[in-house]
Design an enzyme around this catalytic site. Structure first.
Site, mmCIF file in Angstrom:
data_model
loop_
_atom_site.group_PDB
_atom_site.id
_atom_site.type_symbol
_atom_site.label_atom_id
_atom_site.label_comp_id
_atom_site.label_asym_id
_atom_site.label_seq_id
_atom_site.Cartn_x
_atom_site.Cartn_y
_atom_site.Cartn_z
ATOM 1 N NE ARG A 80 -10.760 -9.934 -1.820
ATOM 2 C CZ ARG A 80 -11.073 -9.019 -2.731
ATOM 3 N NH1 ARG A 80 -11.364 -9.389 -3.975
ATOM 4 N NH2 ARG A 80 -11.092 -7.739 -2.420
ATOM 5 C CE LYS A 83 -3.886 -1.874 2.699
ATOM 6 N NZ LYS A 83 -4.934 -1.688 1.678
HETATM 7 N N1 BES Z 1 -8.051 -3.864 4.517
HETATM 8 C C1 BES Z 1 -8.229 -3.444 3.182
HETATM 9 C C2 BES Z 1 -9.546 -2.697 2.952
HETATM 10 C C3 BES Z 1 -9.654 -1.358 3.624
HETATM 11 C C4 BES Z 1 -9.307 -0.213 2.953
HETATM 12 C C5 BES Z 1 -10.168 -1.259 4.895
HETATM 13 C C6 BES Z 1 -9.446 1.012 3.562
HETATM 14 C C7 BES Z 1 -10.301 -0.030 5.508
HETATM 15 C C8 BES Z 1 -9.943 1.119 4.836
HETATM 16 C C9 BES Z 1 -8.223 -4.652 2.248
HETATM 17 O O1 BES Z 1 -7.423 -5.708 2.646
HETATM 18 C C10 BES Z 1 -7.679 -4.181 0.946
HETATM 19 O O2 BES Z 1 -6.544 -3.823 0.893
HETATM 20 N N2 BES Z 1 -8.515 -4.207 -0.089
HETATM 21 C C11 BES Z 1 -8.122 -3.763 -1.362
HETATM 22 C C12 BES Z 1 -8.658 -4.726 -2.373
HETATM 23 C C13 BES Z 1 -8.106 -4.524 -3.756
HETATM 24 C C14 BES Z 1 -6.661 -4.909 -3.791
HETATM 25 C C15 BES Z 1 -8.895 -5.366 -4.722
HETATM 26 C C16 BES Z 1 -8.703 -2.369 -1.587
HETATM 27 O O3 BES Z 1 -9.833 -2.118 -1.141
HETATM 28 O O4 BES Z 1 -8.015 -1.534 -2.152
HETATM 29 MN MN MN Z 2 -5.415 -5.495 2.014
#
Ligand code: BES
Ligand code: MN
Ligand code: ZN
Length: 500
Positions: free
Chosen positions: A350, A276
């Site tokens: 997931r 990230k």
């Molecule tokens: N934990 C994150 C989702 C999240 C984002 C929670 C912001 C709280 C605040 C999750 O694991 C994630 O990173 N999801 C990705 C999925 C994508 C790679 C398809 C996302 O939402 O960007």
């Molecule tokens: Mn994630």
């Protein structure tokens, strides 16, 4: 915060809060105060825009002819809508107003109101509940907090004509509030303090309340074939765990056909190799908000000795990039036997849930299964911070969840599932991939989960927008919200508990 219950009597000194029905209709206590102050209450209302709409507050400082420090007029809304849930939010509103005001005590007068949905004693209990919920703070690392920023309010006395009923009803609510606090604490703690092992230890602490707790380590999970969960955890110095908590509260039965709750417990989500961006990454300490809610829910049910059989399962991992981390393109085999091509290591929740849900169904044969997860950023784009996303294969369960959410003020909004969305996660290399394209990101995530759901009523709550709040609400100071604990506790109480 100390919460006490007493019989109604206008206090002589200190701070006092009384209710006003919408349309500036004074409650009996407010009317009494108006008299005692020579009409100051009416004049204050007339001088302001306070009308008695729910959760409005009007403060009258140092009212003449009394030794009171202040009178708080609290809007109760319409009498016909006055429920225990509104009462709780009124209690929270009073505490929100006074917590750091310099007042050390407040007396809240809860009257019999014509048209109200519940009697004054029951509403008084909920006023105390709301007061307690709002008084939560997570200050343990703030060693230099200025005196004026520390809470001054230490004691809330809730008065009504039925204090013994209020006290009685408060016992269960008090247990639920303690459970909410446990979740808020766990979610607030940073990733160097809460990691899979320490979060599993928190689960273990529930044994004191009669919860049976099984902790599965890496070798157990390897034997079970949980390749998806293990793949997420393999880059971290902290080993992953899976914890099953069982509460058998139904008299005379073992845990049979339990209701089941599954939580995403990513104690820190860097994204892994699909790392990230740095900005805001610290928020990912609360990527275990789903697991935190499940732990709190189990504590709530056990704490108030709910007559239900319930299981809570949490998948606990830290998602880190390292030489041992899983790579984009890796193919993992889940406990279900289905294979997954890991296109993006940041879509890790997931993967954790896939194995946790499969394990849950295999071992417990639940009557329904509800998972909670801070699963997608996309759900924040869709619903902001007002609703969590609800996805389900069952209309009855969905409706019950929507209703429970409305009642406690933890709102859900149902989103669709369907074959066309499901196709977005077909893979050329494996049975499925862990991401679709950007379109409908929360839905394709839910579709992924559904591939691990057998013939059982199932609901998925995407709480990414709800686990943490940047602003105060009547029952929830800003910070960790414990979203899901009160919602699911209400769902169980309303539909799945033996009443006798
Ligand atoms: N934990 C994150 C989702 C999240 C984002 C929670 C912001 C709280 C605040 C999750 O694991 C994630 O990173 N999801 C990705 C999925 C994508 C790679 C398809 C996302 O939402 O960007
Ligand atoms: Mn994630
Ligand atoms: Zn995550």
């Amino acid at each position: 915060m100390r919460i006490a219950f007493a019989s109604a009597e206008l206090p002589k000194r200190g701070a006092v809060a009384v209710g006003v029905i919408e349309g500036r209709k004074l409650s009996p206590s407010a009317a009494q105060l108006d008299k005692r102050t020579g009409g100051a209450v009416s004049r204050a209302m007339a001088a302001s825009r306070f009308t008695g709409k729910s959760y409005q507050v009007l403060t009258i400082l140092a009212p003449a002819r009394t030794r009171l420090s202040r009178i708080l007029l609290v809007g109760l809304g319409k009498a016909d809508d006055l429920s225990v849930d509104v009462s709780a939010r009124c209690g929270g509103t009073v505490v929100g107003n006074l917590l750091t005001s310099g007042e050390s005590e407040v007396t809240i007068l809860v009257d019999t109101i014509k048209g109200a949905k519940q009697p004054a004693g029951e509403r008084a209990a909920h006023v105390g509940y709301g007061a307690k919920l709002r008084a939560y703070r997570f200050d343990k690392y703030r060693t230099k907090l200025k005196a004026e920023d520390k809470p001054s309010l230490k004691r809330v006395t809730v008065m009504s004509d039925d204090p013994s009923s209020a006290k009685q009803a408060f016992q269960s609510l008090d247990a639920v509030a303690d459970a909410v606090f446990m979740t808020r604490d766990l979610v607030s703690e940073p990733g160097n303090i809460i990691y899979p092992k320490t979060l599993a230890d928190a689960c273990r602490s529930l044994t004191e309340l009669g919860v049976k707790v099984d902790v599965l380590g890496v070798s157990d999970m390897k034997k079970l074939g949980m390749g998806a969960l293990l793949g997420v955890g393999q880059g971290s110095a902290h080993e992953p765990y899976l914890v099953a908590m069982q509460w058998s509260g139904k008299p005379g039965s073992k845990v049979k056909e339990p209701v089941a709750f599954i939580g995403k417990g990513v104690t820190f989500d860097t994204g892994g190799i699909s790392i990230k961006p740095a900005g805001g990454m610290e928020d990912m300490k609360w990527d275990m908000g789903g697991a935190g809610a499940v732990i709190g829910l189990m504590r709530a049910l056990a704490g108030r000795k709910a007559r239900v059989n319930a299981v809570g399962i949490v998948g606990l991992v830290e998602n880190m990039p390292s030489g041992t981390a899983q790579r984009p393109g890796d193919i993992v085999t889940t406990m279900s036997g289905q294979t997954v091509e890991v296109i993006n290591t940041d879509a890790e929740g997931r993967l954790v849930l896939a194995d946790a849900m499969w394990y849950c169904q295999n071992r417990f044969k639940p009557r329904f299964m509800i998972d909670l997860a801070t699963l997608t950023g996309a759900i924040i784009i869709s619903l902001g911070h007002e609703h969590a996303g609800l996805f389900s294969n069952n209309d009855e369960l969905s409706q019950r969840l929507l209703d429970a959410g409305k009642a406690v003020g933890e709102q859900l909004w149902r989103l669709p599932l369907g074959d066309a969305y499901d196709r977005a996660i077909d893979s050329d290399a494996a049975d499925m991939k862990n991401v679709g394209d950007r379109a409908g990101g929360s839905i394709t995530a839910a579709q992924f989960l559904q591939r691990f759901v057998n013939k059982v009523p199932w609901a998925h709550l995407d709480i990414a927008g709800m686990a943490w709040s940047k602003k105060d609400a009547p029952l929830v100071p800003k910070g960790a919200t414990a979203f899901g604990v009160r919602l699911l506790e209400r769902l169980v109480a309303d539909h799945y508990e033996d009443k006798s």
